[in-house]
Write an enzyme that holds these catalytic residues in place. Structure first.
Site, short mmCIF file in Angstrom:
data_model
loop_
_atom_site.label_atom_id
_atom_site.label_comp_id
_atom_site.label_asym_id
_atom_site.label_seq_id
_atom_site.Cartn_x
_atom_site.Cartn_y
_atom_site.Cartn_z
N HIS A 163 0.71 -1.18 -0.07
CA HIS A 163 -0.06 0.00 0.03
C HIS A 163 1.04 1.18 -0.03
O HIS A 163 0.50 2.61 0.61
CB HIS A 163 -1.15 0.09 1.27
CG HIS A 163 -1.57 -1.10 1.32
ND1 HIS A 163 -2.89 -1.57 0.97
CD2 HIS A 163 -1.32 -2.25 2.21
CE1 HIS A 163 -3.33 -2.79 1.32
NE2 HIS A 163 -2.48 -3.41 1.96
N SER A 284 14.38 21.47 -17.70
CA SER A 284 13.28 22.22 -17.80
C SER A 284 13.75 23.47 -18.50
O SER A 284 14.56 24.15 -18.18
CB SER A 284 12.78 22.43 -16.42
OG SER A 284 11.83 23.66 -16.36
N LYS A 290 15.80 21.89 -12.47
CA LYS A 290 15.11 20.71 -12.64
C LYS A 290 16.16 19.68 -13.30
O LYS A 290 16.81 20.16 -14.37
CB LYS A 290 13.99 20.74 -13.34
CG LYS A 290 13.02 21.30 -12.65
CD LYS A 290 12.12 20.79 -11.22
CE LYS A 290 11.68 19.56 -11.88
NZ LYS A 290 10.38 19.49 -12.29
N GLU A 297 9.56 8.10 -17.53
CA GLU A 297 8.07 8.59 -17.63
C GLU A 297 7.53 8.27 -19.11
O GLU A 297 6.44 7.71 -19.20
CB GLU A 297 8.08 10.20 -17.44
CG GLU A 297 8.05 10.43 -16.10
CD GLU A 297 8.22 12.05 -15.92
OE1 GLU A 297 7.97 12.88 -16.75
OE2 GLU A 297 9.33 12.53 -15.02
#
Ligand code: ARG
Length: 464
Positions: A163, A284, A290, A297
């Protein structure tokens, strides 16, 4: 197709009183996609032609002429000299048309005792067999990288989760080997795809078989299939093998996506369990600080399209009576796209794995957060004679004490622990340590170092 002028189809246009409409020609053509099958098409045509000659259905001279012509066409395509044409619909007719240009009317003997219906599914099976082999290799490469990372970080501890809440301490290497097991099953499943695609449909002709004395065992041997298919109608109707390829690809993509998700999560500033080397990060355009894990992804993102392709072919097939319909021409794009996507995802996953650095200290600290040895304490009480349910309650009490004191379980004093039960002795202090928790999980398949070392050895031998 630039012009709106169309041409009569030279192969099947004889009975037509007018040329096909521009749009029909456009929708009917699959050459832009199925030209990928040229190697298999030439291979299957060559085998068919050899068989026709062996069975004396055509003479040796014609057969040699046809095979020579096919070889020339293969070279032309390889050297990008071949002009594919939408007017010739698909790869089969493009090649046949060119064969006429090269060897003249003898080309017309090649299509005896076959149809494009058995031709296309033969080519497609051959392609899927080869593609599955390539994918197996890529999976193997990924497995080898994961094994390397696990081997290098054998003793690194981390929290195992259920979980997404800290559950029990485990070894990072054990965690990584969980993915190896998944990819190992994918590897096996692609072997099954190969096996299940290994029945030769060639010679089933349009759907009914043929009156010519063909030798299907011979083409089976020439094309390295295991056996000829048993039913001519099934042979030209079946696309199960393509669906199985898509399903196994979806499963493998799902495993890759879960791994990618873990990498993203572990690399997040919130979790900070791993660093990813700059080589695998992007920046970024607005936030100068960043460094983003776009590669991971995109593995996750592209999995969506892979599932979509499986679904698209399932839907295409679901309402079709036997045997062949042109709907089935839509089977190739999903398979080709899935193959390309999965290869890329497997390669990127491998590179990501090679560029991950575990933050060992954080991982170790987190493995002790969230009272992860509470189950070990319950087990300890059971070994002293309590039932597990009784021990579970008492361990929950110990967690409450620690929570109140804002301490981890291994920071509690023996005096505090003894409040739970008077029979508790000093040996309990060891039990509450994460190292000991991991060490104790010696059951087969458990996370103890002893087990992991054995598994690593076994897997390294399996995937040399
Ligand atoms: N391009 C077709 C396909 O991929 C080949 C089979 C054509 N057969 C036919 N009966 N029109 O399905």
């Amino acid at each position: 197709m630039n012009s709106k002028k169309t041409k009569t189809n030279k192969i099947w246009g004889e009975r037509m009183t007018s040329k096909p409409s521009y749009l029909l020609t456009k929708i009917n053509a699959s050459i832009d996609i199925d030209k990928k099958l040229y190697v298999q098409d030439i291979q299957a045509s060559t085998a068919h032609c050899k068989m026709l000659a062996k069975q004396k259905i055509i003479n040796k001279d014609k057969s040699n002429k046809i095979i020579k012509g096919l070889k020339k066409i293969e070279k032309e395509i390889q050297q990008k000299k071949f002009k594919f044409s939408t007017f010739n619909e698909d790869i089969h007719l493009n090649i046949e048309k060119r064969l006429f240009e090269i060897i003249g009317n003898d080309a017309g003997f090649l299509h005896i005792a076959r149809s494009r219906n058995d031709q296309v599914t033969t080519d497609f099976k051959l392609w899927i067999i080869e593609a599955s082999q390539i994918l197996k290799n890529e999976i193997k490469n990924l497995i080898k990288s994961i094994l390397k990372l696990a081997d290098k970080n054998k003793e690194v501890m981390m929290p195992g989760f259920t979980h997404l809440k800290n559950a029990q301490p485990v070894l990072f290497s054990h965690y990584l080997l969980a993915y190896v097991e998944m990819f190992k099953r994918d590897y096996k499943k692609f072997s099954n795809v190969i096996n299940n695609s290994s029945e030769n449909p060639l010679g089933s002709a349009a759907l009914a078989g043929t009156s010519f004395n063909i030798d299907r065992n011979y083409t089976t041997k020439l094309l390295n299939f295991l056996k000829p298919t048993d039913n001519s109608i099934d042979s030209v109707s079946d696309r199960d093998y393509a669906l199985e390829f898509l399903f196994v690809s979806s499963l493998c993509s799902m495993h890759l996506s879960r791994l990618a998700e873990e990498i993203i999560l572990w690399n997040s500033d919130l979790v900070n369990m791993i660093a990813i080397k700059d080589k695998m990060l992007t920046g970024s355009s607005i936030m100068p600080q960043k460094k983003n894990p776009d590669g991971a992804e995109l593995i996750r993102g592209k999995t969506g399209s892979v599932y979509g392709y499986l679904n698209s072919l399932l839907v295409t097939m679901k309402g079709l009576p036997l045997s062949y319909f042109k709907d089935m021409q839509e089977d190739k794009k999903p398979v080709f796209e899935t193959h390309d996507t999965l290869i890329l995802n497997l390669k990127i996953a491998k590179e990501l794995i090679e560029n991950i650095v575990p933050n060992k200290n954080n991982m170790k600290k987190f493995s002790n957060d969230g009272f992860t040895t509470a189950t070990d304490f319950a087990d300890y009480l059971v070994k002293k004679g309590l039932s597990f349910r009784e021990a579970h309650k008492k361990s929950a009490k110990l967690v409450n004490i620690a929570e109140r004191k804002d301490m981890s379980l291994d920071q509690l004093s023996l005096k505090d622990i003894k409040k739970i039960d008077s029979f508790i002795e000093k040996d309990v202090l060891k039990i509450l340590k994460t190292e000991n928790s991991i060490y104790s999980k010696k059951s087969y398949g458990g996370t103890s170092l002893q087990n992991v070392v054995k598994m690593l050895k076994k897997l390294k031998k399996e995937f040399k």
